[in-house]
Design an enzyme around this catalytic site. Sequence first.
Site, PDB file in Angstrom:
ATOM      1  N   ASP A  68      48.817  83.256  19.111  1.00 56.59           N
ATOM      2  CA  ASP A  68      49.335  81.722  18.952  1.00 56.59           C
ATOM      3  C   ASP A  68      49.801  81.543  20.964  1.00 56.59           C
ATOM      4  OD1 ASP A  68      51.544  82.699  19.507  1.00 56.59           O
ATOM      5  OD2 ASP A  68      52.503  82.027  17.701  1.00 56.59           O
ATOM      6  N   SER A 126      59.850  88.138  17.646  1.00 55.47           N
ATOM      7  CA  SER A 126      59.477  87.543  16.682  1.00 55.47           C
ATOM      8  C   SER A 126      57.844  88.944  16.415  1.00 55.47           C
ATOM      9  CB  SER A 126      58.656  86.425  17.443  1.00 55.47           C
ATOM     10  OG  SER A 126      58.212  86.429  18.375  1.00 55.47           O
ATOM     11  N   HIS A 149      52.397  85.405  20.902  1.00 54.58           N
ATOM     12  CA  HIS A 149      51.898  86.787  19.752  1.00 54.58           C
ATOM     13  C   HIS A 149      50.338  86.871  19.194  1.00 54.58           C
ATOM     14  CE1 HIS A 149      55.825  83.614  18.748  1.00 54.58           C
ATOM     15  NE2 HIS A 149      55.729  84.960  18.807  1.00 54.58           N
TER      16      HIS A 149
END
Length: 345
Positions: free
Chosen positions: A309, A20, A312
């Site tokens: 978040d 991600s 990340h």
Amino acid sequence: MVVSHSADGPLPALFILGDSTADVGTNTLLPQSVVRADLPFNGIDFPHSRPTGRFSNGFNTADFLAKHIGYRRSPPPFLSILSHSSSLSKKFLRGVNFASGGSGILDTTGQTLGIITLGAQIQQFATVHSNLTAAIGPEETEKFLSKSLFVISTGSNDIINYFQSNNRTLPKEEFIQNLGYAYENHLRTLFDLGARKFGILSVPPIGCCPSLRTLDPSYGCLEEMNEYATFFYTTIQALMQRLSSEYQGMKYSLGNAYDMAMYVVNNPVAFNFTDVKSACCGGGKLNAQSPCVPTAALCSDRDKYLFWDLFHPTKHACKLAAFTLYTGEPVFVSPINFSQLAMDN
């Protein structure tokens, strides 16, 4: 500062693999994926404030690296290029992003999340290799790929999954060694497919992510988790040294994401951060006990936060990471930085 090599000829293509931290919309194109970033407030600082599948408030590290090389942003996801099959090989000449949020080095990591594992990403690259060979011939393909950059950002999910599993039977060293063996097999496969220039990002101090800090009574970093990350770095460092001595023509740049991030965590003011513990978007303790969804609490001064978040980094943190990878000193990126790797033909 964006650096272009166009004066020296065409820009090197950029092939990006991983999780991600580098995903620019792959998982959004996977209907079955439960790891997604296609809802607000993701992308709130992206052009037109739209969620693009990036796990960020804006551009991510893959985008900023691409900008340094001379592109506007990361190449598009492989799955989005497939839908334009008429000009496939032409689109591949700028590069492709294969990264999929939730993936890891091991095929078992994320397998129940409907994502694309690193092994499957490399198989997608094999398809790109076949298309290029058919379009421009084997010799031109070999020449083209030898100048291309292969950026890989992976490993965090493997460690987090193992750490949080109920059957931690292997000692830390043995588990990380197994990760190293799996990584080695992936890199050898890429080399066999023509990759020569590898830009590797190691695992950051995942124990300092907001979500994992909430597990500590004083909201400190989970040191045991960070030990996995540092041991992973030394394992990959030894692996890259060994492979580059074994394979003629292989060049690499290894970014020490652990030391890069800890330097910022320990010196936040120097980088204009006021919060290096909390999530900008979320809920609960440290704003990190629930994900970034449209009903989440959102910070207003996003450039002041290290974390976007639960896990990340913010756009501002990604920009800083890419700048360090591209221009940094050997203490953070070695034996050469990404700029030297890109220009080394």
